[in-house]
Design a protein around this motif. Structure first.
Motif, short mmCIF file in Angstrom:
data_model
loop_
_atom_site.label_atom_id
_atom_site.label_comp_id
_atom_site.label_asym_id
_atom_site.label_seq_id
_atom_site.Cartn_x
_atom_site.Cartn_y
_atom_site.Cartn_z
N GLU A 147 0.82 -1.21 0.00
CA GLU A 147 0.00 0.00 0.00
C GLU A 147 0.86 1.27 0.00
N GLY A 148 0.72 2.06 -1.07
CA GLY A 148 1.31 3.40 -1.10
C GLY A 148 2.82 3.45 -1.24
N ARG A 149 3.49 2.32 -1.38
CA ARG A 149 4.94 2.37 -1.33
C ARG A 149 5.49 1.30 -2.28
N ALA A 150 6.07 1.77 -3.39
CA ALA A 150 6.60 0.80 -4.35
C ALA A 150 7.92 0.26 -3.83
N PRO A 151 8.19 -1.01 -4.07
CA PRO A 151 9.51 -1.53 -3.73
C PRO A 151 10.56 -0.89 -4.66
N ASP A 180 18.77 4.06 -7.26
CA ASP A 180 17.56 3.30 -6.92
C ASP A 180 16.49 3.58 -7.97
N GLN A 181 15.63 2.62 -8.15
CA GLN A 181 14.51 2.79 -9.08
C GLN A 181 13.28 2.14 -8.45
N ASN A 182 12.13 2.79 -8.60
CA ASN A 182 10.89 2.18 -8.12
C ASN A 182 10.51 1.02 -9.02
#
Ligand SMILES: *[C@@H]1O[C@H](CO)[C@@H](O)[C@H](O)[C@H]1NC(C)=O
Ligand SMILES: *[C@@H]1O[C@H](CO)[C@@H](O)[C@H](O)[C@H]1NC(C)=O
Ligand SMILES: *[C@@H]1O[C@H](CO)[C@@H](O)[C@H](O)[C@H]1NC(C)=O
Length: 395
Positions: A147-151, A180-182
């Motif tokens: 929820e609300g937070r991409a790895p 870093d990349q979503n």
């Protein structure tokens, strides 16, 4: 910040290769100093994208273009002196970004150059470091998007191609060695439902006796999503409540009493067996069991009376009629149980007026007359008995 820009550039290159024909990739920001597009919106016609001069777009060639009017980027930093020792030059440049690739002012002035003196005149010269290429992306930090937070996933590079010299010390690499990349393309994580808090219990729904109070909760903290489980258990609970107040118990009528004796309205006057003198008799009932402010019995007659003739014990002629119905078996158990019935002797009341008084009330006959129907023809019995067979044994 630097890392993000590099990331975007990489994305641009990667995504440009899979771009579909027709339209351009449209971005909500154009970075003039880097010539980079940022905040991708999607694919539309170039004209539609460039209705906003702040936007940028990218065609299949992968170059990011500004939707604004043609303007120069800032100048790049000066390059290093192009010779290690002695007189040389250094350069800097700028680019023109703008809609339709039209020209900026003084379009020839894209490069500036100034003389310089190379300072490394004794070998060895310092060697500036350069980046290795990026490693491939590591695994995403999770296999689904919570929820609300991409790895995120990460990649690295090292300042080793070549590494800066140590003696004499060379310049290190500029920029981040990690990026870093979503991971935006993963499925959403299933979210199991979880209960919200219980509502307060409702007030006791009854004004007397006991009742049930209710309380509810919703499966909304969070609600199940993306194939997660519903909340386990019940959304409703109850609790017994007591008002400590007895409910009203309404009165109920008792059976009527037996009719009382038939008496003359004139005290002391004997009307027994008198065909011309009627009387009246009465019976009572009671309103029973009324407690805790229950209502009284409906219909207010506690007593009832009727007109009558007193025929108790009077000798009266009659005629034989049908059999009466059978009595109950007596005793109600055991081998000796029997039932009986009697032939009815219909007494002749024809000597009596059927009604009494000016109001012509229908008279009843009160008491048991001493009836006389004479013997039955052919010696028939006036009474019959029957055994009640197969009665269970008495206890
Ligand atoms: C380079 O060095 C020479 C001799 O030392 C000097 O005359 C010249 O002005 C220098 N040039 C620059 C750009 O510093
Ligand atoms: C959801 O509930 C199921 C069944 O109780 C459980 O196996 C699973 O681990 C739960 N998932 C999460 C994300 O809590
Ligand atoms: C009894 O009931 C009547 C009417 O139903 C009501 O007016 C009265 O207050 C009640 N008395 C008590 C003691 O509850």
């Amino acid at each position: 910040m630097e890392g993000q820009r590099v990331l975007l550039l990489v994305l641009v290159v990667v995504l440009a290769s899979v771009q579909r024909s027709g339209g351009v990739r449209c971005f909500a920001q154009f970075d003039l100093s880097l010539g980079q597009c940022d905040e991708e919106l999607g694919e539309v016609d170039e004209e539609d994208c460039c209705q906003n001069p702040q936007y940028g777009y990218q065609t299949t060639d992968g170059v990011c273009q500004s939707c604004g009017p043609p303007v120069w980027s800032p100048w790049s930093p000066w390059s290093q002196c192009n010779v290690p020792c002695g007189e040389g030059v250094m350069q800097r440049n700028r680019k023109c970004f703008g809609i339709g690739g039209s020209e900026c002012e003084r379009p020839k002035e894209k490069v500036e150059m100034i003389p310089c003196n190379g300072t490394c005149c004794q070998r060895p010269c310092p060697v500036a470091g350069l980046w290795s290429s990026w490693s491939s992306w590591a695994q995403c930090s999770s296999s689904c998007i919570a929820e609300g937070r991409a790895p995120i996933r990460n990649r690295r590079r090292t300042c080793s191609n070549p590494a800066p010299s140590t003696d004499p010390p060379g310049l290190g690499c500029r920029g981040d060695d990690s990026e870093d990349q979503n991971c935006d393309n993963l499925p959403h994580c299933a979210v199991n439902g979880s209960w919200g808090s219980w509502s307060p219990f409702s007030s006791c729904p009854v004004t007397c006796g006991v009742g049930l109070q209710e309380s509810f909760r919703r499966c909304d903290s969070p609600a199940p999503k993306h194939g997660g489980w519903p909340c386990p258990g019940e959304g409703r609970r109850t609790k017994i409540c007591s008002t400590n107040t007895h409910c009203p118990v309404d009165g109920v009528w008792s059976e009527w009493s037996r009719w009382g004796p038939c008496r003359s309205p004139f005290p002391g006057r004997d009307i027994r067996c008198r065909q011309t003198a009627g009387g009246s008799q009465s019976r009572e009932r009671l309103c029973l069991h009324r407690v805790h402010n229950g209502s009284i019995c409906s219909g207010d007659s506690l007593t009832e009376s009727r007109v009558c003739y007193d025929v108790n014990g009077c000798y009266m002629k009659g005629t034989w009629g049908e059999w009466n119905s059978w009595s109950l078996c007596f005793p109600p158990c055991g081998v000796k149980s029997k039932r009986v019935r009697k032939r009815r002797c219909d007494v002749d009341y024809s000597g009596y007026e059927p009604t009494i008084g000016r109001r012509k009330e229908v008279a009843s006959f009160s008491g048991t007359p001493n009836d006389d129907c004479g013997p039955l023809p052919d010696g028939e019995e006036s009474e019959q008995q029957q055994n009640c067979v197969n009665a269970p044994a008495c206890p």
